[in-house]
Design a protein around this motif. Sequence first.
Motif, PDB file in Angstrom:
ATOM      1  N   THR A 278       0.840  -1.201   0.000  1.00  0.00           N
ATOM      2  CA  THR A 278       0.000   0.000   0.000  1.00  0.00           C
ATOM      3  C   THR A 278       0.872   1.246   0.000  1.00  0.00           C
ATOM      4  O   THR A 278       0.631   2.198  -0.745  1.00  0.00           O
ATOM      5  CB  THR A 278      -0.914   0.013   1.240  1.00  0.00           C
ATOM      6  OG1 THR A 278      -1.631  -1.220   1.287  1.00  0.00           O
ATOM      7  CG2 THR A 278      -1.892   1.168   1.193  1.00  0.00           C
TER       8      THR A 278
ATOM      9  N   VAL B 247       0.890   4.095  -2.807  1.00  0.00           N
ATOM     10  CA  VAL B 247       0.550   5.476  -2.451  1.00  0.00           C
ATOM     11  C   VAL B 247       1.677   6.422  -2.861  1.00  0.00           C
ATOM     12  O   VAL B 247       1.437   7.537  -3.321  1.00  0.00           O
ATOM     13  CB  VAL B 247       0.261   5.602  -0.935  1.00  0.00           C
ATOM     14  CG1 VAL B 247       0.101   7.061  -0.538  1.00  0.00           C
ATOM     15  CG2 VAL B 247      -0.991   4.837  -0.577  1.00  0.00           C
TER      16      VAL B 247
ATOM     17  N   LEU C 152       1.840   5.468   7.826  1.00  0.00           N
ATOM     18  CA  LEU C 152       1.240   6.166   6.692  1.00  0.00           C
ATOM     19  C   LEU C 152       0.302   7.281   7.152  1.00  0.00           C
ATOM     20  O   LEU C 152       0.267   8.359   6.562  1.00  0.00           O
ATOM     21  CB  LEU C 152       0.476   5.177   5.804  1.00  0.00           C
ATOM     22  CG  LEU C 152      -0.178   5.768   4.549  1.00  0.00           C
ATOM     23  CD1 LEU C 152       0.866   6.400   3.640  1.00  0.00           C
ATOM     24  CD2 LEU C 152      -0.955   4.711   3.784  1.00  0.00           C
TER      25      LEU C 152
ATOM     26  N   ILE D  37       2.495  10.205   0.737  1.00  0.00           N
ATOM     27  CA  ILE D  37       1.281  10.658   0.048  1.00  0.00           C
ATOM     28  C   ILE D  37       1.618  11.764  -0.955  1.00  0.00           C
ATOM     29  O   ILE D  37       1.162  11.756  -2.096  1.00  0.00           O
ATOM     30  CB  ILE D  37       0.240  11.160   1.068  1.00  0.00           C
ATOM     31  CG1 ILE D  37      -0.264   9.980   1.900  1.00  0.00           C
ATOM     32  CG2 ILE D  37      -0.916  11.858   0.375  1.00  0.00           C
ATOM     33  CD1 ILE D  37      -1.040  10.377   3.128  1.00  0.00           C
TER      34      ILE D  37
ATOM     35  N   GLY E  32       3.410  10.525  -4.137  1.00  0.00           N
ATOM     36  CA  GLY E  32       2.551   9.851  -5.094  1.00  0.00           C
ATOM     37  C   GLY E  32       1.505  10.781  -5.685  1.00  0.00           C
ATOM     38  O   GLY E  32       1.076  10.616  -6.814  1.00  0.00           O
TER      39      GLY E  32
ATOM     40  N   THR F   5      -7.304   1.635  -2.418  1.00  0.00           N
ATOM     41  CA  THR F   5      -6.108   2.438  -2.646  1.00  0.00           C
ATOM     42  C   THR F   5      -5.965   2.671  -4.137  1.00  0.00           C
ATOM     43  O   THR F   5      -6.099   1.741  -4.926  1.00  0.00           O
ATOM     44  CB  THR F   5      -4.864   1.712  -2.097  1.00  0.00           C
ATOM     45  OG1 THR F   5      -4.970   1.675  -0.682  1.00  0.00           O
ATOM     46  CG2 THR F   5      -3.596   2.438  -2.490  1.00  0.00           C
ATOM     47  N   SER F   6      -5.705   3.913  -4.489  1.00  0.00           N
ATOM     48  CA  SER F   6      -5.675   4.251  -5.903  1.00  0.00           C
ATOM     49  C   SER F   6      -4.380   3.761  -6.547  1.00  0.00           C
ATOM     50  O   SER F   6      -3.295   3.969  -6.000  1.00  0.00           O
ATOM     51  CB  SER F   6      -5.787   5.760  -6.058  1.00  0.00           C
ATOM     52  OG  SER F   6      -5.499   6.113  -7.379  1.00  0.00           O
TER      53      SER F   6
ATOM     54  N   GLY G  94      -1.703   6.388  -7.228  1.00  0.00           N
ATOM     55  CA  GLY G  94      -0.895   6.946  -6.149  1.00  0.00           C
ATOM     56  C   GLY G  94      -1.532   8.146  -5.487  1.00  0.00           C
ATOM     57  O   GLY G  94      -2.529   8.678  -5.955  1.00  0.00           O
TER      58      GLY G  94
ATOM     59  N   GLU H 267      -3.066   8.429  -2.599  1.00  0.00           N
ATOM     60  CA  GLU H 267      -3.971   8.170  -1.486  1.00  0.00           C
ATOM     61  C   GLU H 267      -4.138   6.678  -1.265  1.00  0.00           C
ATOM     62  O   GLU H 267      -3.971   5.878  -2.185  1.00  0.00           O
ATOM     63  CB  GLU H 267      -5.327   8.840  -1.690  1.00  0.00           C
ATOM     64  CG  GLU H 267      -6.041   8.449  -2.946  1.00  0.00           C
ATOM     65  CD  GLU H 267      -7.202   9.396  -3.214  1.00  0.00           C
ATOM     66  OE1 GLU H 267      -7.675  10.024  -2.260  1.00  0.00           O
ATOM     67  OE2 GLU H 267      -7.624   9.499  -4.365  1.00  0.00           O
ATOM     68  N   GLY H 268      -4.465   6.337  -0.029  1.00  0.00           N
ATOM     69  CA  GLY H 268      -4.621   4.941   0.310  1.00  0.00           C
ATOM     70  C   GLY H 268      -4.558   4.759   1.801  1.00  0.00           C
ATOM     71  O   GLY H 268      -4.204   5.680   2.528  1.00  0.00           O
ATOM     72  N   SER H 269      -4.937   3.580   2.244  1.00  0.00           N
ATOM     73  CA  SER H 269      -4.928   3.351   3.687  1.00  0.00           C
ATOM     74  C   SER H 269      -4.631   1.891   3.978  1.00  0.00           C
ATOM     75  O   SER H 269      -5.133   0.989   3.294  1.00  0.00           O
ATOM     76  CB  SER H 269      -6.272   3.792   4.272  1.00  0.00           C
ATOM     77  OG  SER H 269      -6.895   2.746   4.951  1.00  0.00           O
TER      78      SER H 269
ATOM     79  N   ARG I 126      -5.481  16.685  -1.873  1.00  0.00           N
ATOM     80  CA  ARG I 126      -5.293  16.617  -0.418  1.00  0.00           C
ATOM     81  C   ARG I 126      -5.813  17.877   0.259  1.00  0.00           C
ATOM     82  O   ARG I 126      -6.117  18.872  -0.387  1.00  0.00           O
ATOM     83  CB  ARG I 126      -3.829  16.393  -0.078  1.00  0.00           C
ATOM     84  CG  ARG I 126      -3.198  15.214  -0.772  1.00  0.00           C
ATOM     85  CD  ARG I 126      -3.861  13.895  -0.485  1.00  0.00           C
ATOM     86  NE  ARG I 126      -3.884  13.551   0.926  1.00  0.00           N
ATOM     87  CZ  ARG I 126      -4.274  12.361   1.387  1.00  0.00           C
ATOM     88  NH1 ARG I 126      -4.687  11.433   0.547  1.00  0.00           N
ATOM     89  NH2 ARG I 126      -4.274  12.125   2.666  1.00  0.00           N
TER      90      ARG I 126
END
Lengths: 335, 518
Positions: free
Chosen positions: A77, A81, A199, A209, A212, A276-277, A280, A282-284, B362
Amino acid sequence: MNVQVETPEALDVDSEGGFRSGVIRLLGSWRLAGIAIPFLILFIVLSVWSGPFLSTTNLINILDQQCAFLAIAAAGTLVLVAGGLDLSVGAIYGLTAVVSGELAEHHSPFIAIGVALLVGLGVGLVNGMIVAFLKINPLIATLAMSFVIGGVALRVSNNNLIVLSQNSGFYKFANVQLWSIPSAVWIVLVFVVILALLLARTTFGRYVIASGGNAEAARLAGVRVNQIRIITYALSGLAAGLGGVIDTSRLLSAQATGGGPTLTFTVLAGIVVGGTSIAGGEGSVPRTTIGVLFIALIGNGFNLLNINTLYQQIVLGLILLAAVSIDVWARKRRR
Amino acid sequence: MSTGNIEEAPRSAATSSGGDLVVTGVSKRYGGVPALSDVSLTITPGTVHALVGENGAGKSTLGKIISGVISPDEGTMTLGGEHLSFKSPREALAHGIVTIAQELAIVPGLSVAENVYLGVEASTVGFVRRRESRRRFRELAKTVGFELSPDRRAGSLSIADQQKVEIMRALSRNTSIVVMDEPTAALSGNETAALHKIIRSLARDGKSVVLISHFLSEVLALADVITTLRDGHLIRTVDAKDANEESLIEGMLGRSLLTAFPEKATPDEERAIVLEVEHLKAPGVNDCSFVLHESEILGIAGLVGAGRSELARAIFRDSKVSGGTVRLKGTELAGHSPSRSIRRGLVFIPESRKEMGLLVGRSVKENISLSRLDLVSRFGWIAGIRERRKVTELMNAVTVKAASIRTPVSMLSGGNQQKLMFARSVMCSPSVLIADEPTRGVDVGSKRAIYDILTEMAASGMGVVVISSDLEEVLGLAHRVLVMRHGRIITELSGERMNEQAVLAAAFTESSSEGTDS
């Protein structure tokens, strides 16, 4: 530095924004719901349809089997990201599995575990440096590396299946029971929680973050994008190493081809299903964890309900398509 | 090549749809900011019609409207009496209007001939008839007088030759009007001369050329008719023989004062030097030297492509510097990364905030604190409350208006996005700030707020460099102005000599062939 400018209109920081911004704010939790709700539905459906599903043994068994996947997906992940992709995790998993297996036969378990983890970390570091400094597309770079690593793994094991005895201390690494849950699950739990916090709560996570999301902007804002990306690949390698060691200890056997593309792509599927994209930014990690377990539940459910496994693949593919479509749609909405 | 020779050109009757292109009352706004207001002009076949004006005067916008890249908000266009309304460049192409833009649209992997006939290949049931293509190519090359091998890979050609490929493509499509936006900007002296010849021969063949150029000497040498634009308004259209450089510059000048500027603090010569640039060489930057004092605002003016942003990035150590030194408060900046420059106290606000500045998806919070997360964290762990407090404080200081600190930046207006970049910079508490186009795409109200922020930053002791295409802005803010051209600092203006006339004269007057030696 004190900049005071006209109309210092008091800024109510936590006030509710317009409808659109409210919607956008929900997006984070919305993404979580996007995987959590299907997961719960599937869980309930399986509990109702299949008696053995809800047994403690079955559930712990699922977790135990998913240990390697969960660890690798959590680190993966971070790679995704940060704007990268690691297709070599299956190969690293195979390499570290045979390295730890070979070493455990004749050496102390600490050496076997330590060396295997270092090998994973080292290979990850090389991956990262290839991508960052040679500027090779991560897809190609890690694909090429997976062949190299796979070859090395075959060389290490002479293409044999390594079988270990149950008496060794190495066996205990993954199989000690604590509150009737094996140590493998505990180790991975700690690892995943650390990555999740890394993260979500640390400066490093912010840099991941940013790297990405917009590498150029991040660089001009003072983020060392290359360094950040290399670290994510190193973590990914380390996670694959951890997975390899855990499974070798758990199963008392290791094979160079143990992980391979199947592991790589299942992990990737878990990450993407978790929302999660792939682009890149964003994601968790918690979502990834649910994503991986979701896929595991599908597999488990199909087995318990005696459905032909070929349908399992078809269903997984369709879910993956749905997950990516939702991501694309969400990105478009934001423009 | 007067305007009356259409009839003499035999090709024109066959190839062009013919007639005048009449533009009537065309207006275009970008997000409330007018780029073009009520412009009318007539482009006659067989003429070279030049559009001149400052950066942002609207010449490129007008060129894009004519070639269908963008559609106007108001106004109409007719070609030979036929009403035109283009939804895409493709539709303009169908009417014989072709654009040769600064960014060339060739396919590098295909041959020259394949590029020229891309989309209209001579073919039999899907198979390209190569010999036929090559024959047609040779014929075409002979008529325009180019020497190009049809089989060379287009990607291996020089920029000038690639432009020739584009021109040939334009000519192979029954073109009547060719729009050229800064065609000689990337060319050397010889290539420029060659292109000039082509432009003249196009006009001789009865086609019209709309020439957008920064180079007044080029315009005067080539054009039959010259239209001057200023602030999106058409100032006048004159015959080239009635114009000279002075009259053209005079036409571009005299903008109405739309925005008031904060009062300038009196520059103090005794102040310490914060930034010293000596003989700096980098891609697009040729031997630049200057100093910047504490509390001083230094403006850098020049045309687009003069090397202003390149200079900024070289100082910021973001591009490969091949020579020279940059000293910040006496210590040399030797690092090779923006992160080190920021830690030393040099901050850069890039020209396009969306591409180079912000993480658009963001939150406001994450975007502001990105450069100095160390201030709101301990051992890498972000202290949520401290970060929120700091960000809120900064947002108030630069008057960013957002629903919440968690609002994604994509939801903010351009002005607020730009202020956010300033909030990030203020958080770095730098000794030098370089702001590239700080008010591009920003509404008038936010402009004033940004001017105030810049002035306040300087007043607090910072050295500020403002790079801007808006001349009024540079003159309104700066204590001193450097004018750049072709990667060099051409002149430094201050006090009495700092006026629009002097800046434009320095930025414009040299001929386009000067670029060869740089």
